[in-house]
Design a protein around this motif. Structure first.
Motif, PDB file in Angstrom:
ATOM      1  N   SER A   1      54.681 -14.143  19.072  1.00  0.00           N
ATOM      2  CA  SER A   1      54.730 -13.000  18.173  1.00  0.00           C
ATOM      3  C   SER A   1      56.183 -12.601  17.910  1.00  0.00           C
ATOM      4  N   ALA A  30      60.273 -19.073   8.556  1.00  0.00           N
ATOM      5  CA  ALA A  30      59.229 -18.341   9.277  1.00  0.00           C
ATOM      6  C   ALA A  30      58.496 -17.364   8.363  1.00  0.00           C
ATOM      7  N   LEU A  31      59.188 -16.897   7.320  1.00  0.00           N
ATOM      8  CA  LEU A  31      58.586 -16.002   6.336  1.00  0.00           C
ATOM      9  C   LEU A  31      58.888 -16.530   4.938  1.00  0.00           C
ATOM     10  N   LYS A  32      57.940 -16.367   4.025  1.00  0.00           N
ATOM     11  CA  LYS A  32      58.124 -16.897   2.670  1.00  0.00           C
ATOM     12  C   LYS A  32      58.980 -15.991   1.791  1.00  0.00           C
ATOM     13  N   GLU A  97      46.999  -8.210  12.969  1.00  0.00           N
ATOM     14  CA  GLU A  97      46.133  -9.281  13.463  1.00  0.00           C
ATOM     15  C   GLU A  97      45.649 -10.164  12.309  1.00  0.00           C
ATOM     16  N   HIS A  99      47.024 -10.675   9.449  1.00  0.00           N
ATOM     17  CA  HIS A  99      48.110 -11.367   8.728  1.00  0.00           C
ATOM     18  C   HIS A  99      49.199 -11.832   9.689  1.00  0.00           C
ATOM     19  N   ARG A 100      48.788 -12.304  10.853  1.00  0.00           N
ATOM     20  CA  ARG A 100      49.757 -12.608  11.911  1.00  0.00           C
ATOM     21  C   ARG A 100      50.779 -13.668  11.517  1.00  0.00           C
ATOM     22  N   ASP A 101      50.435 -14.528  10.552  1.00  0.00           N
ATOM     23  CA  ASP A 101      51.357 -15.601  10.167  1.00  0.00           C
ATOM     24  C   ASP A 101      52.207 -15.268   8.945  1.00  0.00           C
ATOM     25  N   GLU A 102      51.993 -14.099   8.369  1.00  0.00           N
ATOM     26  CA  GLU A 102      52.738 -13.777   7.144  1.00  0.00           C
ATOM     27  C   GLU A 102      53.345 -12.373   7.159  1.00  0.00           C
TER      28      GLU A 102
END
Length: 220
Positions: A1, A30-32, A97, A99-102
């Motif tokens: 995280s 890691a972020l778009k 939770e 949107h944990r990947d974005e």
């Protein structure tokens, strides 16, 4: 995280570092988006029943692909009777939770108040494993910041300004670093000096246009 908590007094650089974190996370993929969405309680908590969750979700949506920076995050929790604040926190936790990947969330605020805030929701503390304490600037560091800010504005502080500025910053930080302002104190002090210098130049047109003298300083 990658969620984080920044603690420390105002003016210690929390927002500046949050912007750099957003840019860095985009640079490494890691972020778009890499945008920083900066909000406070008023942007998340509604004024009537049923208003808070949609408001908080809307903010979360705007931050997807970037960093959501919640300043003075502790103000979201004003006790167990604050149902609107608790709803905002619950909605935020669910959004993290879902949107944990974005989405990366950074909470910022005073150290003691943030510790209390983390008790508002049982799942809150565990979602923020990365905690960074921002110490207050020393008087010498504030003097250096003032010089750098002046140079950035095209001015230079005469060497004779150093001693009175250093003494002033030492007094202000010793009185109450929590309210002194840290970096903001340096910026405000310079702004006042530039104002007084401009008035002095009206009376002394032959004086150097880019030099700030001790007489230009307003050190209450």
């Amino acid at each position: 995280s990658m969620h984080m908590i920044f603690t420390g007094n105002p003016g210690t650089g929390k927002t500046t570092i949050a912007r750099l974190v957003a840019k860095y996370l985009k640079a490494i993929g890691a972020l778009k988006g890499g945008q920083l969405v900066e909000v406070s309680r008023g942007d998340l908590v509604g004024r009537y029943t049923g208003h808070t969750a949609p408001l908080t979700n809307s903010v979360i949506e705007s931050a997807l692909g970037g960093v959501l920076f919640i300043d003075e995050a502790y103000s979201l929790y004003r006790g167990e009777q604050d149902s609107f604040g608790l709803e905002a926190i619950d909605t935020l936790v669910k959004g993290m939770e879902d949107h944990r990947d974005e989405l990366v969330v950074i909470l910022a605020g005073y150290t003691r108040e943030m510790e209390h805030f983390l008790t508002a929701n049982s799942g809150l503390a565990s979602r923020f494993p990365n905690r960074i304490e921002f110490p207050d600037y020393t008087a010498a560091e504030l003097l250096d910041i003032t010089h750098r800010l002046a140079e950035g504005r095209g001015y230079q502080l005469d060497e004779s300004c150093n001693a009175p500025l250093l003494g002033y910053y030492q007094r202000r930080q010793a009185q109450d670093a929590r309210t002194a302002g840290n970096g903001r104190l340096a910026r405000n002090t310079l702004e006042k000096a530039i104002f007084h210098q401009s008035r002095r130049l009206v009376a002394e047109p032959a004086a150097e246009l880019d030099v700030i003298l001790p007489s230009d300083l307003e050190l209450e």
